[in-house]
Design a protein around this motif. Structure first.
Motif, PDB file in Angstrom:
ATOM      1  N   VAL A 583       0.837  -1.197   0.000  1.00  0.00           N
ATOM      2  CA  VAL A 583       0.000   0.000   0.000  1.00  0.00           C
ATOM      3  C   VAL A 583       0.873   1.249   0.000  1.00  0.00           C
ATOM      4  CG1 VAL A 583      -1.702   1.319   1.320  1.00  0.00           C
ATOM      5  CG2 VAL A 583      -1.964  -1.157   1.060  1.00  0.00           C
ATOM      6  N   GLY A 584       2.014   1.231   0.727  1.00  0.00           N
ATOM      7  CA  GLY A 584       2.918   2.376   0.724  1.00  0.00           C
ATOM      8  C   GLY A 584       3.460   2.663  -0.663  1.00  0.00           C
ATOM      9  N   ALA A 585       3.829   1.595  -1.388  1.00  0.00           N
ATOM     10  CA  ALA A 585       4.337   1.781  -2.750  1.00  0.00           C
ATOM     11  C   ALA A 585       3.258   2.313  -3.682  1.00  0.00           C
ATOM     12  CB  ALA A 585       4.874   0.444  -3.270  1.00  0.00           C
ATOM     13  N   VAL A 586       2.021   1.803  -3.534  1.00  0.00           N
ATOM     14  CA  VAL A 586       0.929   2.273  -4.391  1.00  0.00           C
ATOM     15  C   VAL A 586       0.648   3.747  -4.145  1.00  0.00           C
ATOM     16  CG1 VAL A 586      -1.538   2.036  -4.847  1.00  0.00           C
ATOM     17  CG2 VAL A 586      -0.116  -0.008  -4.651  1.00  0.00           C
ATOM     18  N   VAL A 587       0.605   4.158  -2.884  1.00  0.00           N
ATOM     19  CA  VAL A 587       0.346   5.566  -2.570  1.00  0.00           C
ATOM     20  C   VAL A 587       1.479   6.448  -3.102  1.00  0.00           C
ATOM     21  CG1 VAL A 587       0.066   7.232  -0.688  1.00  0.00           C
ATOM     22  CG2 VAL A 587      -1.099   5.010  -0.576  1.00  0.00           C
ATOM     23  N   TRP A 588       2.732   5.967  -2.998  1.00  0.00           N
ATOM     24  CA  TRP A 588       3.863   6.753  -3.529  1.00  0.00           C
ATOM     25  C   TRP A 588       3.719   6.969  -5.036  1.00  0.00           C
ATOM     26  CZ3 TRP A 588       7.556   5.528  -7.169  1.00  0.00           C
ATOM     27  CH2 TRP A 588       8.598   6.452  -7.308  1.00  0.00           C
ATOM     28  N   PHE A 598       6.408  13.543  -1.657  1.00  0.00           N
ATOM     29  CA  PHE A 598       6.776  12.222  -2.163  1.00  0.00           C
ATOM     30  C   PHE A 598       7.809  12.334  -3.284  1.00  0.00           C
ATOM     31  CE2 PHE A 598       2.783  11.454  -0.116  1.00  0.00           C
ATOM     32  CZ  PHE A 598       2.905  10.176   0.434  1.00  0.00           C
ATOM     33  N   ARG A 599       8.557  13.449  -3.328  1.00  0.00           N
ATOM     34  CA  ARG A 599       9.613  13.640  -4.325  1.00  0.00           C
ATOM     35  C   ARG A 599      10.955  13.869  -3.635  1.00  0.00           C
ATOM     36  NH1 ARG A 599       7.459  14.300  -9.305  1.00  0.00           N
ATOM     37  NH2 ARG A 599       9.434  15.116 -10.092  1.00  0.00           N
ATOM     38  N   GLY A 600      12.011  13.883  -4.404  1.00  0.00           N
ATOM     39  CA  GLY A 600      13.335  14.091  -3.839  1.00  0.00           C
ATOM     40  C   GLY A 600      14.280  13.020  -4.313  1.00  0.00           C
ATOM     41  N   PRO A 601      15.434  12.916  -3.719  1.00  0.00           N
ATOM     42  CA  PRO A 601      16.407  11.900  -4.098  1.00  0.00           C
ATOM     43  C   PRO A 601      15.829  10.496  -3.884  1.00  0.00           C
ATOM     44  CG  PRO A 601      17.398  13.593  -2.732  1.00  0.00           C
ATOM     45  CD  PRO A 601      15.935  13.822  -2.684  1.00  0.00           C
ATOM     46  N   GLN A 605      13.049   9.093  -1.134  1.00  0.00           N
ATOM     47  CA  GLN A 605      11.734   8.556  -1.501  1.00  0.00           C
ATOM     48  C   GLN A 605      11.532   7.147  -0.940  1.00  0.00           C
ATOM     49  OE1 GLN A 605      10.488   9.216  -5.587  1.00  0.00           O
ATOM     50  NE2 GLN A 605      12.256  10.597  -5.889  1.00  0.00           N
ATOM     51  N   LEU A 606      12.603   6.331  -0.882  1.00  0.00           N
ATOM     52  CA  LEU A 606      12.476   4.988  -0.307  1.00  0.00           C
ATOM     53  C   LEU A 606      12.143   5.058   1.171  1.00  0.00           C
ATOM     54  CD1 LEU A 606      12.777   1.985  -0.970  1.00  0.00           C
ATOM     55  CD2 LEU A 606      15.186   2.150  -0.319  1.00  0.00           C
ATOM     56  N   VAL A 607      12.802   6.002   1.863  1.00  0.00           N
ATOM     57  CA  VAL A 607      12.482   6.195   3.280  1.00  0.00           C
ATOM     58  C   VAL A 607      11.029   6.633   3.445  1.00  0.00           C
ATOM     59  CG1 VAL A 607      13.026   7.574   5.315  1.00  0.00           C
ATOM     60  CG2 VAL A 607      14.884   6.660   3.917  1.00  0.00           C
ATOM     61  N   THR A 608      10.599   7.528   2.524  1.00  0.00           N
ATOM     62  CA  THR A 608       9.215   8.015   2.607  1.00  0.00           C
ATOM     63  C   THR A 608       8.221   6.870   2.474  1.00  0.00           C
ATOM     64  OG1 THR A 608       9.849  10.156   1.688  1.00  0.00           O
ATOM     65  CG2 THR A 608       7.519   9.540   1.571  1.00  0.00           C
ATOM     66  N   ILE A 609       8.505   5.913   1.539  1.00  0.00           N
ATOM     67  CA  ILE A 609       7.586   4.765   1.346  1.00  0.00           C
ATOM     68  C   ILE A 609       7.485   3.945   2.623  1.00  0.00           C
ATOM     69  CG2 ILE A 609       7.319   2.569   0.138  1.00  0.00           C
ATOM     70  CD1 ILE A 609       8.499   3.915  -2.348  1.00  0.00           C
ATOM     71  N   PHE A 610       8.630   3.617   3.225  1.00  0.00           N
ATOM     72  CA  PHE A 610       8.601   2.801   4.447  1.00  0.00           C
ATOM     73  C   PHE A 610       7.932   3.550   5.593  1.00  0.00           C
ATOM     74  CE2 PHE A 610      11.697   0.245   2.192  1.00  0.00           C
ATOM     75  CZ  PHE A 610      11.435  -1.031   2.656  1.00  0.00           C
ATOM     76  N   GLU A 623       2.597  12.781   5.968  1.00  0.00           N
ATOM     77  CA  GLU A 623       2.443  13.142   4.577  1.00  0.00           C
ATOM     78  C   GLU A 623       0.967  13.247   4.221  1.00  0.00           C
ATOM     79  OE1 GLU A 623       6.265  11.184   5.269  1.00  0.00           O
ATOM     80  OE2 GLU A 623       4.183  10.607   5.598  1.00  0.00           O
ATOM     81  N   ASN A 624       0.633  14.301   3.521  1.00  0.00           N
ATOM     82  CA  ASN A 624      -0.745  14.479   3.068  1.00  0.00           C
ATOM     83  C   ASN A 624      -0.891  13.921   1.662  1.00  0.00           C
ATOM     84  OD1 ASN A 624      -1.596  15.894   5.389  1.00  0.00           O
ATOM     85  ND2 ASN A 624      -0.665  17.769   4.605  1.00  0.00           N
ATOM     86  N   THR A 625      -2.043  13.371   1.370  1.00  0.00           N
ATOM     87  CA  THR A 625      -2.343  12.879   0.024  1.00  0.00           C
ATOM     88  C   THR A 625      -3.197  13.916  -0.679  1.00  0.00           C
ATOM     89  OG1 THR A 625      -4.252  11.689   0.919  1.00  0.00           O
ATOM     90  CG2 THR A 625      -2.220  10.439   0.647  1.00  0.00           C
ATOM     91  N   VAL A 626      -2.783  14.266  -1.928  1.00  0.00           N
ATOM     92  CA  VAL A 626      -3.491  15.311  -2.656  1.00  0.00           C
ATOM     93  C   VAL A 626      -4.229  14.768  -3.877  1.00  0.00           C
ATOM     94  CG1 VAL A 626      -1.898  17.095  -1.882  1.00  0.00           C
ATOM     95  CG2 VAL A 626      -1.408  15.848  -3.991  1.00  0.00           C
TER      96      VAL A 626
END
Length: 906
Positions: A583-588, A598-601, A605-610, A623-626
């Protein structure tokens, strides 16, 4: 039947083709209820036949009357062909004579069922057999719910054989004749008084009276003097009683007072015009000058008997039949007797004439005259009468075709046998002018109290035990029985008799067997209702639920530092963790083009997914979903996380706070599969159940007498000479666990369902009444009060956790539906997302179409592969761009394309 014009001497005489006259013999008792009605009817039938030119033309029918005076000897004299007799006893005697003379004997009054046997081939009954009447009585008994009757009957062929058929008919209805009260023909009033006094001592109050019409009223006169015609009594009379009442003119008030509330059966004859015309001329018959008797159904059968003979004679003569008579040499050897037997002659055409009679089919006064294969009249039927006031009223009908009904049988004959919806009777006013159906029995007034067997137990004395004070026993079961008996509307004297030696528990199957053998009237105690016992006795409604359970020694589970992992099984943990990452990967993917968070190096981004994946477990993701698709997926996932969190919390709370117990035996299945010894209460049905039903070897079973032996055997265990578990009934086990402070527990589920009841002999009405009383005790709360008095104990937890704690762990099968919903939502969101991106990419690439075509024309095959590689890279780069940038580029290109076209237009 004798043909006039015989030769004076010689052995054989013959008739002409049409004899001038035919003589018929009539045998009946003049001065009797049946005879006074039959005589005028026979004479009228002879006149009607002789005056009818369509039958026996040129032949006169004469008849000769012989008064049998209820004597079989006189009834056999000078008879060649006869109509009669009215008595079954005389019919037996004369049937032997007509067998020798080959002369058919037509009886309008002999109803004994045995007369239709092969022993009497020339006997032909022109009335209804008592075989059907007794089945009608049995249907009445079943209809009103009675189980026992008392039969009062005259002890002759007519009475004995009729009651014998009644007994067979009742047995098919699960009823019986509990007492037979026969009396000799012509018995005195004092003899009948003694007979009824004895019958009144029995418990049944349903009396079936099957006697002769001329003496039957004495029964009711004596019964009234003994007070046996009041309320709670039921009197059922066979057809003799309506014959007496119909023949009495005018109505005798004193006689009717004796019969109030009696139910009686009368031969049913359809109300045809032929019958009505005959009844209207009955009072004017010249043959009744010396007969004050009224009309009854036997007059109709006697009248039809004459017409049956006339029709058969006419048919036989039309077929060319001749009448010849021969002397029988055996009748000449009289040894000096004065009987003049040589005057009797053998009818040579008797068999032919009998067959002609049997195939006759016409409608008479009594209805259809036709015989079945057993030489009985077809369509037997009776009126069911209720006598009251100065007469009787018909409350229904009975027929061999449709049983009891309020619809006339001739109407039901036109319908299928089971099509009638009126299978009931109208209301009855019973003796004592009561309208409620009598119970049909009372407790016997013969001074003999009930003999009640009580198991003499050596353990669990709270249920039943011997007591020094009256009534000699005590316990929960005894109090329930006494309370139920006190609710009955009649007294039930009873004595308790201990069964067993007091050193060990008795075998309960033996107690039930003793009740079935009539050594006891009932058995009261902790007796389980099981199949093999219900085949022997009748049980009351269960007053306590029971069933077999397994009790075993238990141990407390030790606490573990890894207890927090126990709520979920391993597959559940793996799937849950996998879905967090998925689900984390799908939302990313869905948020990468829209959301700067959800952007950056790549590492960021991998840290953000986990981080985003696992922070949703606690609803703490920052993180907010837009994007719309990202929000839909997140909502579904958060719902799944909510359910998983709640289930995990509840399961972990249970594991950490509820005491967990474990046993090596998990239930009856694991006990069967093992080879360890099993404890069984001494005398319990559990022994037979484990051996016969569950096929456990007897060598594994150990009999235990009391709770002390229970505790010792369980504590020692199989290795110490004890048992691995005990199989016993739930009430005993609950009491045992309470007494031992819950040191032992039941494992598994209750694997049989039964109950405790009181045992009575088969078809005992007390079983039904006590069942009603037990239900009343349960409804008013008295049963629970008795339970609290004797069986107050601390309840122990009945459920045990398996040794690995798996019984409370949550598995994947409980949540796969949630995961399926979440997975479908993610896949749909990804499909929509990539379709949208591909559409944008196609629009973005169309602006460079000319350059793309030029490149394709100049490049080689390897160059085309480079183009595809470059295009896929471009697609990835395109996806990696922000959504806002793509929209700006597309907007700017659209504006540039419009400017040249606008200039040329200008």
């Amino acid at each position: 039947m004798e043909v006039i014009g015989r030769t004076g001497n010689g052995n054989v005489s013959s008739s002409s083709s049409r004899p001038s006259s035919v003589k018929i013999g009539a045998l009946f008792t003049y001065d009797s209820v049946i005879g006074r009605a039959a005589g005028p009817a026979i004479a009228a039938a002879v006149d009607d036949v002789n005056s009818d030119p369509s039958i026996l033309p040129g032949t006169t029918l004469n008849f000769v009357i012989r008064d049998t005076n209820c004597s079989g000897f006189v009834g056999t004299m000078e008879v060649v062909a006869a109509i009669g007799p009215q008595s079954s006893g005389i019919a037996h005697v004369i049937s032997h004579v007509v067998n020798e003379l080959n002369v058919p004997l037509l009886s309008f009054g002999a109803t004994d069922p045995t007369l239709t046997s092969l022993q009497y081939p020339y006997f032909l009954r022109t009335t209804q057999s008592d075989y059907y009447q007794m089945h009608a009585v049995a249907d009445l008994v079943e209809y009103y719910g009675w189980r026992e009757v008392i039969a009062i009957f005259v002890d002759d062929d007519y009475g004995r054989n009729g009651i014998s058929v009644l007994g067979d008919a009742l047995s098919k209805k699960r009823a019986k004749i509990s007492y037979k009260a026969p009396f000799s023909p012509g018995a005195s009033r004092s003899a009948i008084n003694s007979l009824l006094v004895g019958a009144n001592l029995m418990e049944s109050r349903v009396f079936v009276v099957h006697v002769n019409p001329d003496t039957g009223l004495t029964i009711f006169s004596v019964a009234k003097s003994l007070g046996m015609t009041a309320g709670s009594y039921v009197w059922i009379a066979t057809d003799w009683l309506p014959s007496v009442l119909d023949s009495t003119e005018p109505v005798d008030i004193d006689t009717m007072n004796l019969l109030q509330g009696v139910v009686a059966l009368r031969h049913h004859t359809p109300d045809t015009d032929l019958k009505k015309n005959f009844i209207s001329r009955w009072k004017n018959l010249k043959y009744k000058e010396n007969s004050p008797s009224g009309f009854n159904s036997y007059a109709l059968y006697a009248y039809d008997s004459v017409w049956l003979v006339a029709h058969a004679l006419d048919a036989l003569l039309n077929e060319g039949g001749k009448f010849t008579f021969s002397n029988d040499p055996k009748l000449h050897d009289t040894n000096g007797s004065m009987l003049n037997l040589s005057s009797l002659r053998v009818f040579d055409g008797g068999q032919q004439f009998l067959q002609t009679l049997l195939r006759m089919n016409f409608t008479g006064l009594s209805g259809e005259i036709r015989f079945d294969a057993d030489k009985n009249l077809v369509n037997p039927a009776y009126d069911v009468l209720n006598i009251g006031g100065t007469g009787s009223r018909r409350i229904g009908y009975w027929s061999n075709y449709s049983g009891l009904s309020v619809v006339a049988p001739e109407i039901l004959y036109t319908k299928p046998p089971n099509s009638s919806s009126n299978r009931h009777l109208y209301s009855v006013i019973w003796p004592g002018e009561i309208t409620a159906t009598p119970r049909g029995w009372v407790f016997p007034n013969n001074g003999m109290p009930l003999r009640i067997a009580v198991p003499n137990r050596v353990s669990y004395n709270e249920f039943v035990a011997k007591d020094k004070s009256p009534p000699g026993v005590k316990g929960y079961c005894i109090d329930v029985f006494e309370a139920a008996v006190n609710l009955l509307p009649y007294p039930v004297p009873h004595n308790y008799i201990m069964y067993g030696n007091g050193k060990r528990n008795p075998i309960y199957n033996d107690i039930v067997q003793q009740v079935a053998l009539n050594n006891f009237d009932a058995a009261v105690g902790d007796i389980t209702i099981v199949t093999n016992r219900t085949k022997l006795v009748d049980f009351t409604q269960p007053y306590m639920e029971s069933g077999l359970v397994v009790v075993a020694p238990v141990q407390k589970l030790k606490s573990s530092p890894w207890a927090f992992l126990k709520p979920f099984t391993i597959p559940m943990w793996l799937v849950t963790g996998g879905f967090f990452l998925f689900v984390g990967a799908v939302v990313w993917i869905l948020e990468h083009r829209f959301n700067n968070e959800f952007r950056g190096p790549p590492s960021q981004q991998l840290v953000t997914i986990f981080w985003f994946s696992f922070s949703t477990m606690f609803f703490s993701h920052r993180e907010n979903t837009v994007s719309s698709l990202g929000r839909v997926v997140l909502i579904v996932w958060l719902f799944v996380v909510l359910i998983i969190n709640s289930s995990y919390t509840a399961s972990l709370t249970s594991i950490l706070t509820v005491q967990q117990l474990t046993s090596q035996i998990e239930g009856i299945d694991s006990l069967i599969s093992s080879t360890e010894p099993i404890g069984v209460q001494d005398g319990s049905f559990a022994w037979n159940y484990l051996v016969d039903e569950l096929k456990i070897a007897e060598s594994r079973l150990v009999k235990l007498k009391n709770m002390e032996e229970y505790s010792i055997a369980l504590a020692r265990g199989p290795k110490g000479g004890g048992v691995a578990a005990i199989v016993d009934e739930l009430p005993y086990i609950e009491l045992f666990m309470s007494k031992t402070n819950c040191e032992f527990r039941t494992v598994g589920q209750e694997f049989t369902k039964s109950g405790w009841g009181f045992a009575f002999q088969r078809d005992s009405p007390l079983a039904i009444d006590l069942s009603t009383a037990i239900l009343q005790l349960s409804e008013n709360g008295d049963l629970q009060k008795i339970h609290n008095k004797w069986l107050t104990y601390n309840e122990c937890s009945m459920d045990l956790s398996p040794a690995d704690g798996g019984g409370s762990r949550l598995s994947l099968k409980s949540f796969w539906g949630l995961f399926l919903i979440c997975g479908i939502a993610c896949f749909l969101a990804l499909i929509f997302f990539f379709c949208r991106v591909c559409g944008q990419f196609r629009r973005f690439g169309s602006e460079d179409e000319e350059s793309i075509e030029e490149i394709e024309h100049d490049t080689s095959t390897s160059g085309r592969r480079t183009l595809r590689s470059t295009s896929f890279k471009d697609l990835i780069d395109f996806i990696d761009r922000k959504e806002a940038e793509i929209k700006e580029i597309l907007k700017r290109r659209n504006s540039d394309n419009k400017r040249p076209s606008q200039s040329s237009d200008g």
